[in-house]
Design an enzyme around this catalytic site. Structure first.
Site, short mmCIF file in Angstrom:
data_model
loop_
_atom_site.label_atom_id
_atom_site.label_comp_id
_atom_site.label_asym_id
_atom_site.label_seq_id
_atom_site.Cartn_x
_atom_site.Cartn_y
_atom_site.Cartn_z
N CYS A 133 -2.38 -8.41 -10.05
CA CYS A 133 -1.59 -7.18 -10.24
C CYS A 133 -1.54 -6.71 -11.70
CB CYS A 133 -0.18 -7.37 -9.69
SG CYS A 133 0.54 -8.96 -10.09
N HIS A 246 5.61 -3.89 -12.73
CA HIS A 246 5.30 -4.62 -13.95
C HIS A 246 5.12 -3.61 -15.10
CE1 HIS A 246 4.82 -8.02 -11.44
NE2 HIS A 246 3.50 -8.15 -11.43
N1 LIG Z 1 3.53 -10.03 -5.00
C1 LIG Z 1 2.62 -9.41 -5.74
O1 LIG Z 1 2.91 -8.50 -6.56
C2 LIG Z 1 1.18 -9.77 -5.60
C3 LIG Z 1 0.25 -9.00 -6.30
C4 LIG Z 1 -1.10 -9.32 -6.19
C5 LIG Z 1 -1.48 -10.36 -5.39
N2 LIG Z 1 -0.55 -11.09 -4.71
C6 LIG Z 1 -1.02 -12.19 -3.87
O2 LIG Z 1 -0.74 -11.88 -2.50
C7 LIG Z 1 -0.44 -13.09 -1.80
C8 LIG Z 1 0.92 -13.00 -1.10
O3 LIG Z 1 1.91 -12.70 -2.04
P1 LIG Z 1 3.38 -12.28 -1.62
O4 LIG Z 1 4.00 -11.86 -2.89
O5 LIG Z 1 3.37 -11.33 -0.47
O6 LIG Z 1 4.01 -13.69 -1.14
P2 LIG Z 1 5.18 -13.99 -0.08
O7 LIG Z 1 6.19 -12.91 -0.05
O8 LIG Z 1 5.63 -15.36 -0.40
O9 LIG Z 1 4.42 -14.01 1.33
C9 LIG Z 1 3.51 -15.01 1.70
C10 LIG Z 1 2.93 -14.71 3.05
O10 LIG Z 1 1.93 -15.68 3.35
C11 LIG Z 1 2.22 -16.28 4.61
N3 LIG Z 1 1.77 -17.67 4.66
C12 LIG Z 1 2.12 -18.69 3.85
N4 LIG Z 1 1.52 -19.83 4.24
C13 LIG Z 1 0.77 -19.52 5.31
C14 LIG Z 1 -0.08 -20.26 6.17
N5 LIG Z 1 -0.31 -21.57 5.99
N6 LIG Z 1 -0.69 -19.62 7.18
C15 LIG Z 1 -0.49 -18.31 7.39
N7 LIG Z 1 0.32 -17.54 6.60
C16 LIG Z 1 0.93 -18.15 5.58
C17 LIG Z 1 3.72 -16.19 4.73
O11 LIG Z 1 4.08 -16.36 6.07
P3 LIG Z 1 5.52 -16.96 6.50
O12 LIG Z 1 6.49 -15.82 6.32
O13 LIG Z 1 5.31 -17.34 7.90
O14 LIG Z 1 5.80 -18.10 5.57
C18 LIG Z 1 3.95 -14.78 4.18
O15 LIG Z 1 3.63 -13.83 5.17
C19 LIG Z 1 -0.56 -14.22 -2.84
O16 LIG Z 1 -1.88 -14.70 -2.79
C20 LIG Z 1 -0.32 -13.51 -4.14
O17 LIG Z 1 -0.92 -14.17 -5.23
C21 LIG Z 1 0.76 -10.81 -4.79
#
Ligand SMILES: NC(=O)c1ccc[n+]([C@@H]2O[C@H](COP(=O)([O-])OP(=O)(O)OC[C@H]3O[C@@H](n4cnc5c(N)ncnc54)[C@H](OP(=O)(O)O)[C@@H]3O)[C@@H](O)[C@H]2O)c1
Length: 343
Positions: A133, A246
């Site tokens: 991001c 950000h």
């Molecule tokens: N947040 C940002 O600004 C941002 C920006 C760029 C990239 N990212 C990337 O995007 C990804 C997700 O980020 P987020 O911020 O959305 O995180 P988050 O809110 O913690 O969400 C994580 C998601 O992944 C799922 N998950 C976790 N373990 C899993 C498994 N073993 N099998 C299937 N699903 C699983 C979770 O499901 P449950 O609800 O069932 O646990 C939830 O839907 C990460 O790789 C992060 O680095 C995030």
């Protein structure tokens, strides 16, 4: 190559997370041509429901065989999940657009910001990575400057919102703030220290060179996206008690002479960038204004008074939208448009 269709079967992996939920919102908002939408998460969430276009969708547990008949899979469930499951998605014939860091630096994997380097998506991409991001918003501002003035060096400090660490971090900032105001005790969980009323100069793990992994992502990903390994980048990434968007302070030194007027001209022409820069009226980009918007906002554009051919500016963007979900969906849109023109 994505086969041309009127509507596409789409899967969102990590649909219950901060980015996954935003993906559902943006697919709906932009009227993406969806035939069937599959919402996948861990076994913990199986059976929950999410809404899309006024319909309730049952969350399914992600499995190796989840991708039969899926055309496009949007992954946002962390690097280890992508590493394990994206190859199954590709094997079953779908194109993966991955938000995690799992494949970004693999030489054969396109790392794409559609306004900057869509041409790097080859004919059969398999997996396309969405950059980090803080990198996405920075490269949108750097691209036109690099093309015209050749960037020598960038010094960047970030002020990153807690939503960049996912839904649990959003909840933690809110509950810590409440606890502090109500003089109740709490134990930090997502971060090693209290994040409410604090700043943490620590995002992702520390590397052997003293930088964090987030900082090194900004270095390596920027060079890959701009196709120039010679650009010097000196980053410091900081988590701040902001919910969404950000902010980044950039100092950019170029090889050729550059002026504030040059930067304003270039950035005003750049797709996806909006200048907000009227200090006389206290107008500059703010995290609270960028939240929910698609653009990357740039302001405080000024000469570096300590260095020739260098400019300072401030860049703000909604990390869940352009920094993650929107960028991924714009890549998917690019693929569908390209398949139209290839029919
Ligand atoms: N947040 C940002 O600004 C941002 C920006 C760029 C990239 N990212 C990337 O995007 C990804 C997700 O980020 P987020 O911020 O959305 O995180 P988050 O809110 O913690 O969400 C994580 C998601 O992944 C799922 N998950 C976790 N373990 C899993 C498994 N073993 N099998 C299937 N699903 C699983 C979770 O499901 P449950 O609800 O069932 O646990 C939830 O839907 C990460 O790789 C992060 O680095 C995030």
């Amino acid at each position: 190559m994505l086969e041309k269709k009127v509507r596409y079967n789409v899967a969102v992996v990590g649909a219950t997370g901060a980015v996954g939920r935003k993906m559902l919102e943006i697919l709906e908002e932009r009227n993406f041509p969806v035939a069937n939408l599959k919402v996948l998460a861990s076994a913990r969430s199986a059976g929950q429901t999410l809404t899309y276009n006024g319909k309730f969708l049952d969350v399914e547990e992600l499995k190796e065989n989840s991708f039969a008949a899926v055309d496009i899979a949007l992954f946002s469930a962390g690097a280890s999940v992508s590493q394990r499951f994206a190859p199954f998605a590709v094997k079953s014939g779908c194109i993966v657009i991955d938000n995690s860091s799992a494949f970004r630096m693999e030489p054969g994997t396109p790392l794409v910001v559609p306004e900057v380097n869509p041409e790097t998506i080859g004919e059969n991409p398999g997996i396309i990575s969405n950059p980090n991001c803080s990198t996405i918003q920075m490269v949108l501002a750097l691209k036109p400057i690099h093309d015209k003035f050749k960037i020598k060096r960038v010094v960047v400090s970030t002020y990153q919102s807690v939503s960049g660490s996912g839904q649990k971090a959003i909840d933690e900032l809110q509950s810590q703030t409440k606890s502090i105001l109500e003089e109740r005790s709490f134990i930090p969980n997502v971060y090693p220290y209290q994040i409410a009323f604090n700043c943490l100069p620590h995002i992702d793990k520390f590397m052997s060179n003293g930088y964090t992994k987030e900082e090194m992502k900004m270095v390596e990903e920027t060079r890959k996206i701009l196709g120039d390994g010679s650009i010097g980048i000196s980053p410091t990434t900081v988590r701040v008690p902001v919910l969404y968007s950000h902010s980044e302070s950039l100092n950019v030194e170029t090889e050729r002479p550059i002026s504030v007027a040059n930067v304003k001209d270039l950035l005003s022409e750049m797709d996806g960038v909006r200048i907000v820069d009227n200090p006389k009226n206290n107008e500059y980009p703010l995290a609270i204004d960028a939240e929910g918007k698609d653009d990357v906002f740039v302001g405080r554009i000024r000469d570096d008074i300590s260095c020739e051919n260098a400019i300072n500016f401030w860049v703000v963007s909604d990390n869940l939208r352009k920094g993650a979900a929107l960028n991924a969906i714009q890549i998917a849109e690019y693929l569908t448009i390209r398949s139209e023109s290839n029919k």
